[in-house]
Scaffold this motif. Structure first.
Motif, PDB file in Angstrom:
ATOM      1  N   ILE A 111     -20.468 -24.648  -0.822  1.00 51.65           N
ATOM      2  CA  ILE A 111     -21.808 -23.829  -1.830  1.00 51.65           C
ATOM      3  C   ILE A 111     -22.743 -24.010  -1.030  1.00 51.65           C
ATOM      4  O   ILE A 111     -23.249 -24.661  -0.339  1.00 51.65           O
ATOM      5  N   CYS A 112     -23.691 -22.738  -1.147  1.00 46.20           N
ATOM      6  CA  CYS A 112     -24.851 -22.466  -0.363  1.00 46.20           C
ATOM      7  C   CYS A 112     -25.884 -22.245  -1.626  1.00 46.20           C
ATOM      8  O   CYS A 112     -25.722 -21.115  -2.039  1.00 46.20           O
ATOM      9  N   ALA A 113     -26.850 -22.788  -1.764  1.00 43.98           N
ATOM     10  CA  ALA A 113     -28.007 -22.333  -2.662  1.00 43.98           C
ATOM     11  C   ALA A 113     -29.299 -21.903  -1.786  1.00 43.98           C
ATOM     12  O   ALA A 113     -29.748 -22.672  -0.934  1.00 43.98           O
ATOM     13  N   VAL A 114     -29.768 -20.886  -2.157  1.00 41.70           N
ATOM     14  CA  VAL A 114     -30.980 -19.926  -1.456  1.00 41.70           C
ATOM     15  C   VAL A 114     -31.762 -19.700  -2.469  1.00 41.70           C
ATOM     16  O   VAL A 114     -31.607 -19.376  -3.537  1.00 41.70           O
ATOM     17  N   PRO A 115     -33.189 -19.426  -2.223  1.00 42.56           N
ATOM     18  CA  PRO A 115     -33.972 -18.865  -3.152  1.00 42.56           C
ATOM     19  C   PRO A 115     -33.810 -17.420  -3.081  1.00 42.56           C
ATOM     20  O   PRO A 115     -33.340 -16.881  -2.312  1.00 42.56           O
ATOM     21  N   ASN A 116     -33.810 -16.658  -4.301  1.00 39.76           N
ATOM     22  CA  ASN A 116     -33.427 -15.359  -4.629  1.00 39.76           C
ATOM     23  C   ASN A 116     -34.738 -14.587  -3.502  1.00 39.76           C
ATOM     24  O   ASN A 116     -35.518 -14.875  -3.157  1.00 39.76           O
ATOM     25  N   GLY A 117     -34.103 -13.371  -3.527  1.00 42.34           N
ATOM     26  CA  GLY A 117     -35.096 -12.563  -2.787  1.00 42.34           C
ATOM     27  C   GLY A 117     -34.534 -12.028  -1.033  1.00 42.34           C
ATOM     28  O   GLY A 117     -33.380 -12.596  -0.861  1.00 42.34           O
ATOM     29  N   ASP A 118     -35.412 -11.620  -0.263  1.00 42.10           N
ATOM     30  CA  ASP A 118     -34.859 -11.113   0.869  1.00 42.10           C
ATOM     31  C   ASP A 118     -34.800 -12.322   1.892  1.00 42.10           C
ATOM     32  O   ASP A 118     -35.365 -13.202   2.007  1.00 42.10           O
ATOM     33  N   ASP A 119     -33.685 -12.164   2.702  1.00 35.51           N
ATOM     34  CA  ASP A 119     -33.339 -13.454   3.578  1.00 35.51           C
ATOM     35  C   ASP A 119     -32.976 -12.808   4.889  1.00 35.51           C
ATOM     36  O   ASP A 119     -32.061 -12.036   5.255  1.00 35.51           O
ATOM     37  N   ALA A 120     -34.224 -12.452   5.912  1.00 33.49           N
ATOM     38  CA  ALA A 120     -33.997 -11.916   7.111  1.00 33.49           C
ATOM     39  C   ALA A 120     -33.096 -12.820   8.001  1.00 33.49           C
ATOM     40  O   ALA A 120     -33.245 -13.978   8.332  1.00 33.49           O
ATOM     41  N   ILE A 121     -31.880 -12.514   8.451  1.00 30.17           N
ATOM     42  CA  ILE A 121     -31.206 -13.306   9.408  1.00 30.17           C
ATOM     43  C   ILE A 121     -31.183 -12.683  11.009  1.00 30.17           C
ATOM     44  O   ILE A 121     -31.238 -11.570  10.872  1.00 30.17           O
ATOM     45  N   GLU A 122     -31.459 -13.687  11.751  1.00 30.75           N
ATOM     46  CA  GLU A 122     -31.560 -13.342  13.136  1.00 30.75           C
ATOM     47  C   GLU A 122     -30.337 -14.130  14.190  1.00 30.75           C
ATOM     48  O   GLU A 122     -30.481 -15.317  13.837  1.00 30.75           O
ATOM     49  N   LEU A 123     -29.836 -13.243  14.727  1.00 27.89           N
ATOM     50  CA  LEU A 123     -28.725 -13.907  15.715  1.00 27.89           C
ATOM     51  C   LEU A 123     -29.433 -14.442  16.885  1.00 27.89           C
ATOM     52  O   LEU A 123     -30.334 -13.440  17.312  1.00 27.89           O
ATOM     53  N   CYS A 124     -29.034 -15.441  17.366  1.00 24.42           N
ATOM     54  CA  CYS A 124     -29.735 -16.012  18.542  1.00 24.42           C
ATOM     55  C   CYS A 124     -28.995 -15.776  19.807  1.00 24.42           C
ATOM     56  O   CYS A 124     -29.524 -16.128  20.966  1.00 24.42           O
ATOM     57  N   GLU A 125     -27.632 -15.301  19.757  1.00 22.78           N
ATOM     58  CA  GLU A 125     -27.198 -15.199  21.059  1.00 22.78           C
ATOM     59  C   GLU A 125     -26.731 -13.652  21.239  1.00 22.78           C
ATOM     60  O   GLU A 125     -26.603 -12.769  20.303  1.00 22.78           O
TER      61      GLU A 125
END
Length: 125
Positions: A111-125
């Motif tokens: 289970i993963c809880a996160v704040p609502n709204g935009d979540d910018a995901i950036e790959l590091c590789e």
């Protein structure tokens, strides 16, 4: 003028649609509860990680609170790898590099809880 309070919501397991996550083969996500269900602050999601699956190093713009439901897999957080299993909890602060790897023969789920709204995901590789 007062704001209307959110209404309670119950979603049955058969109502949850799971979809593959583009960045990682073998990772699926189902949204359990979020703002579309009337939850004003947090989204709760369930992820499954197939045997042999790996999620590349990445960062998220928002924090993550996670609870391992089943299986055993490796979580890398900020350069340190830890093996986690059912009953373990994790906190991953916003902007911290993290990754996942299931080296076992059984699927992992969390289970993963996160704040609502935009979540910018950036790959590091």
């Amino acid at each position: 003028m007062s704001e209307q309070s959110p209404s309670p919501a119950v979603k049955r397991s058969e109502e949850i649609e799971y979809e593959s996550v583009d960045a990682a083969d073998g990772l699926s996500k189902g949204v359990l509860i979020d703002d579309a269900d009337g939850a004003p602050t947090f989204a709760m999601r369930r992820f499954t990680l197939d045997p042999g699956a790996a999620v590349p190093k990445h960062t998220n713009a928002v924090e993550h609170e996670q609870y391992v439901l089943e299986g055993e897999y490796v979580v890398g957080i900020d350069g340190e790898e830890r093996t986690v299993s059912a009953g373990d909890s994790l906190f991953i602060p916003a902007g911290v590099v993290h990754w996942y790897r299931n080296e076992g023969d059984e699927p992992g789920a969390f289970i993963c809880a996160v704040p609502n709204g935009d979540d910018a995901i950036e790959l590091c590789e």
